[in-house]
Scaffold this motif. Sequence first.
Motif, short mmCIF file in Angstrom:
data_model
loop_
_atom_site.label_atom_id
_atom_site.label_comp_id
_atom_site.label_asym_id
_atom_site.label_seq_id
_atom_site.Cartn_x
_atom_site.Cartn_y
_atom_site.Cartn_z
N HIS A 67 12.64 10.73 100.15
CA HIS A 67 13.23 9.66 100.96
C HIS A 67 14.69 9.93 101.29
CE1 HIS A 67 14.05 8.84 96.75
NE2 HIS A 67 15.07 8.08 97.11
N LEU A 68 15.28 11.00 100.74
CA LEU A 68 16.68 11.33 101.00
C LEU A 68 16.80 12.33 102.14
CD1 LEU A 68 18.01 11.66 97.33
CD2 LEU A 68 18.10 9.66 98.83
N SER A 69 17.96 12.37 102.76
CA SER A 69 18.20 13.25 103.91
C SER A 69 19.45 14.10 103.67
CB SER A 69 18.37 12.42 105.20
OG SER A 69 18.66 13.25 106.30
N PRO A 70 19.31 15.24 102.97
CA PRO A 70 20.47 16.11 102.75
C PRO A 70 20.82 16.89 104.02
CG PRO A 70 18.50 17.10 101.82
CD PRO A 70 18.09 15.74 102.30
N THR A 133 19.52 11.66 93.21
CA THR A 133 20.70 12.05 93.98
C THR A 133 20.66 13.55 94.22
OG1 THR A 133 21.97 10.28 92.93
CG2 THR A 133 23.22 12.00 94.05
N ILE A 134 21.07 13.98 95.40
CA ILE A 134 21.16 15.40 95.74
C ILE A 134 22.63 15.76 95.89
CG2 ILE A 134 20.60 17.19 97.43
CD1 ILE A 134 18.09 15.68 98.11
N VAL A 135 23.06 16.77 95.16
CA VAL A 135 24.43 17.29 95.24
C VAL A 135 24.39 18.62 95.98
CG1 VAL A 135 26.44 18.06 93.95
CG2 VAL A 135 25.08 16.15 93.10
N GLU A 136 25.11 18.71 97.09
CA GLU A 136 25.18 19.94 97.88
C GLU A 136 26.61 20.45 97.89
OE1 GLU A 136 22.12 19.98 101.42
OE2 GLU A 136 23.30 18.14 101.49
N CYS A 137 26.73 21.77 97.84
CA CYS A 137 28.05 22.38 97.85
C CYS A 137 28.01 23.65 98.71
CB CYS A 137 28.49 22.72 96.43
SG CYS A 137 30.17 23.39 96.32
N GLY A 138 29.01 23.80 99.54
CA GLY A 138 29.15 25.00 100.37
C GLY A 138 30.54 25.58 100.21
N ILE A 213 27.31 14.37 98.80
CA ILE A 213 26.53 13.58 97.85
C ILE A 213 25.55 12.73 98.66
CG2 ILE A 213 26.60 11.98 95.91
CD1 ILE A 213 28.12 14.59 95.47
N CYS A 214 24.26 12.89 98.37
CA CYS A 214 23.23 12.16 99.12
C CYS A 214 22.43 11.30 98.14
CB CYS A 214 22.32 13.17 99.83
SG CYS A 214 21.02 12.41 100.81
N SER A 215 22.45 9.98 98.34
CA SER A 215 21.75 9.07 97.44
C SER A 215 21.55 7.73 98.14
CB SER A 215 22.54 8.88 96.14
OG SER A 215 21.88 7.97 95.29
#
Length: 396
Positions: A67-70, A133-138, A213-215
């Motif tokens: 249901h999340l959209s990173p 929660t999705i944590v993304e890092c670039g 941060i996606c939640s």
Amino acid sequence: MNYMNNKTTLQGVLSASFQKMSSEKAKDIISKAGVENKPADKYSENELIEIVKICKHTPFQQANTDHLSPIGEEILTTGMTSEYTIVTTKEIVPAAEGTTAPEVHRPQIAVKILKPSLTAYASRTCVINNRPTIVECGIAYGGDIPSFKLYRFANKIPLLYDEGSDVAREVVSEVEINKMGITKKEAKEQFANGVVRSDRAVELLPLHVFFHICSTKIPYKTAGKESIASEGELKKYMKYCLSELYRKVSAQIRKELRMKDAASRLNLYKYYIPLVVSAISESIKVDSAKLEQAFTDLAERHVKVEQLANAPAAEKEDKITSKRLEEEVEEAVEIDGEMIKPDREQIAINAARKKGKLSKPKGKKEKMSEMMQKDEKQATLDKVAEEDKPSKGMKK
């Protein structure tokens, strides 16, 4: 579901209300809590507290994030490689001839794409405040990036203010720069410039860091939603992502440091070469220009060889392909004056033996030499037998 129904047990409530909670898992939690499996409205407060304590120490499967959209690796990498900056210059317009008007400085605005030399992406899935929660890092390094910069996003919305109190700033400050394979002293010596004035070594690097941060519920610090708070294990997973990206950047940094060190040594050699040539030409008669060029070529080859020796060697695998077998089968080999074509099976065995997969059997040439030796021995014995026959007849 009616939870007040006497027929509804706690095991059914747990398995039906929580993600990836099977009926067996719920039964195991109830048994570890030391309570009976009875209707959900028959439990006391103390029994429910014991069940909650057991749930906190029970390992569960990774939370569902459908249901999340990173942002995703592809889009974030495209954005990092397309990042640009605005460059402002002043164009001097001369005054018209025959007038005393002064020169005009006209501002010019241009767009410059930074084109980083390396980009990397990492992500982690965690549970913060009982929500997946999705944590993304670039990370973008090198190219035309002038200095360090931190970008923060929450559900694809950029956070522009209150960076100092954000959890992302805490993560950048706490993750050590030695994960890049470079010390603070080396960073200050190699990347220090007059534009950036900071005691933090990471801010001297040409580096851009992106956090997203996606939640369903972002843990903001204030009602203004300008910064994110460090709640639960959010900081730990952000550190995992940043540490992984630092390790990816370390190879590029070490390569650039080797190239810079090689260039400095080459410049040092070129500084002393004319002095050495001058001293030699005073003692003996030589062509100074040719001798200097020879010394320069020697120094360049020496530096290049050292640079290749320090670089990690990439092992090339010996691939056995059908095209290669066909080419080698067509090659004829001359053995003892006779042209022999090796068969496909023998070529494959030889190629596999080169890779160390097979022990070395006897080659066809060795087998043929043994057969020829046997034939020569047999021919010699026959010749001796024929010579013995007439000699015996003469004696008679």
